[in-house]
Design an enzyme around this catalytic site. Structure first.
Site, PDB file in Angstrom:
ATOM      1  CG  ASP A  15      -7.521   4.933  -4.093  1.00 29.15           C
ATOM      2  OD1 ASP A  15      -8.709   4.969  -4.491  1.00 29.15           O
ATOM      3  OD2 ASP A  15      -6.688   4.129  -4.538  1.00 29.15           O
ATOM      4  CE1 TYR A  51      -6.569   3.457  -0.367  1.00 34.34           C
ATOM      5  CE2 TYR A  51      -4.216   3.464   0.126  1.00 34.34           C
ATOM      6  CZ  TYR A  51      -5.301   2.932  -0.544  1.00 34.34           C
ATOM      7  OH  TYR A  51      -5.121   1.856  -1.358  1.00 34.34           O
ATOM      8  CD  GLU A  89      -3.031  -0.654  -0.041  1.00 33.50           C
ATOM      9  OE1 GLU A  89      -3.066   0.476  -0.530  1.00 33.50           O
ATOM     10  OE2 GLU A  89      -3.730  -1.601  -0.483  1.00 33.50           O
TER      11      GLU A  89
END
Ligand code: SF4
Length: 356
Positions: A141, A123, A40
């Site tokens: 996002d 996020y 991520e």
């Protein structure tokens, strides 16, 4: 169909589509928080194609939290070299140490603890919580903004406080709380593969029949943007000094770009300077006091574009006498030229090194 049913329908269409069309990626299907965390962070501000090899190299070099926490920062930055946004690498490193100290080396499982890690924002915390721990947290996002803004024809810009709040609420509203990880990955994948910024493939989209932007024929009008980011121009003059197989570098230590990466002695000017202007400047006299018998050669001018800046960089090769080198040793790190490639540097410096 009532509101609740339509939201269920959105998620079910998304997840069915995802099941058949998701890309096979090395971090997919692994419910290990470390792996998901690294992927991520790499994929923030980086396309999958570009991040793919970086992810594999990173996991190979630092297979777990402990190995990352124990590594010198230079090693972490070196693996990151060329990927940009280096604060991500520094934060990963700091967060690994934080996990070792505060959580006994075990990746935290609650949303608030994950959010407390250095470099982890809402996020990333939502992505890890939902994908690994099945917590009902909706991700928002760039891909999700785009899909939601088109699906519901939202004309509020996403980069305002009220816009952010609205999109977060919408994302939460349509979340499948029983399968949050799958739902989140499905909507992000749709944004990455089908509902793309410039040429969305609406004919392949599972949401086409309920998409308001499509119905209005205004797909490319969404998402609405508040205004373009202004890119500031900067002018860098680098001095690559060679003397008897040695060169001189410095670690960037300010809060400016490329913190903790290495570079050649630098003078930043307000405009493009030619060699004569540089040689007459006070800055050069301060940087390299003994230039009387120095030989300067302009090697290359490179333009390097970052999100908020355009950097125009001139690279000079300099040959100095012993006295000049003595002055330099007080301010810079003297290294063997052959070892230059072992130091983490910006993509700009890397581009220059490829030309010599
Ligand atoms: Fe995006 Fe087109 Fe699908 Fe609407 S129909 S969500 S605009 S790809």
């Amino acid at each position: 169909m009532n509101k609740k049913e339509s939201d269920k329908l959105i998620s079910s269409l998304l997840q069915k589509w995802y099941e058949h069309h998701k890309r096979s990626l090395p971090w997919r299907g692994i419910r290990d928080p470390y792996t998901v965390w690294i992927s991520e962070i790499i994929l923030q501000q980086t396309r999958v194609n570009q991040g793919y090899d970086y992810f594999l190299r990173f996991i190979e070099k630092f297979p777990d939290i402990r190995s990352l926490a124990n590594a010198p920062e230079d090693d972490v930055l070196k693996i990151w070299q060329g990927l940009g946004y280096y604060s991500r690498a520094r934060n990963l490193h700091a967060a690994a140490r934080q996990i070792m100290e505060k959580f006994d080396g075990v990746f935290p499982v609650s949303y608030s603890d994950i959010l407390s890690l250095k470099g982890v924002g809402e996020y990333t915390a939502a992505a890890i919580s939902s994908i690994v721990f099945n917590l009902p947290r909706a991700v928002v996002d760039g891909n999700v903004y785009r899909v939601l803004s088109r699906l519901f024809a939202i004309d509020e810009p996403a980069d305002t406080t009220s816009g952010k709040k609205l999109f977060a609420e919408m994302a939460k509203y349509i979340l499948d709380e029983r399968h949050p990880g799958n739902h989140n990955q499905a909507i992000m994948e749709l944004g990455a593969l089908v509902c793309t910024p410039k040429q969305p493939q609406c004919h392949l989209c599972p949401l086409q029949t309920i998409c308001l932007a499509f119905e209005k024929g205004k797909v490319l009008d969404f998402p609405v943007k508040r205004g373009k980011t202004i890119q500031r121009e900067r002018f860098f003059n680098y001095f690559h000094i060679e003397h008897n197989g040695y060169t001189y570098i410095k670690k960037r230590d300010s809060s400016d770009i490329w913190k903790n990466l290495y570079e050649f002695p630098l003078i930043e000017t307000e405009a493009k300077y030619d060699l004569l202007q540089l040689q007459e400047s006070k800055e050069l006299a301060t940087l390299i006091p003994s230039t009387d018998s120095a030989y300067f050669q302009h090697k290359i001018r490179l333009k390097h574009v970052l999100s908020h800046r355009i950097i125009h960089a001139d690279f000079y090769r300099i040959e100095l006498n012993e006295q000049g080198c003595f002055d330099l040793e007080k301010k810079f790190i003297k290294i063997e030229s052959a070892s230059l490639s072992e130091y983490p540097v910006s993509r700009l410096i890397h581009k220059y090194l490829e030309t010599i």
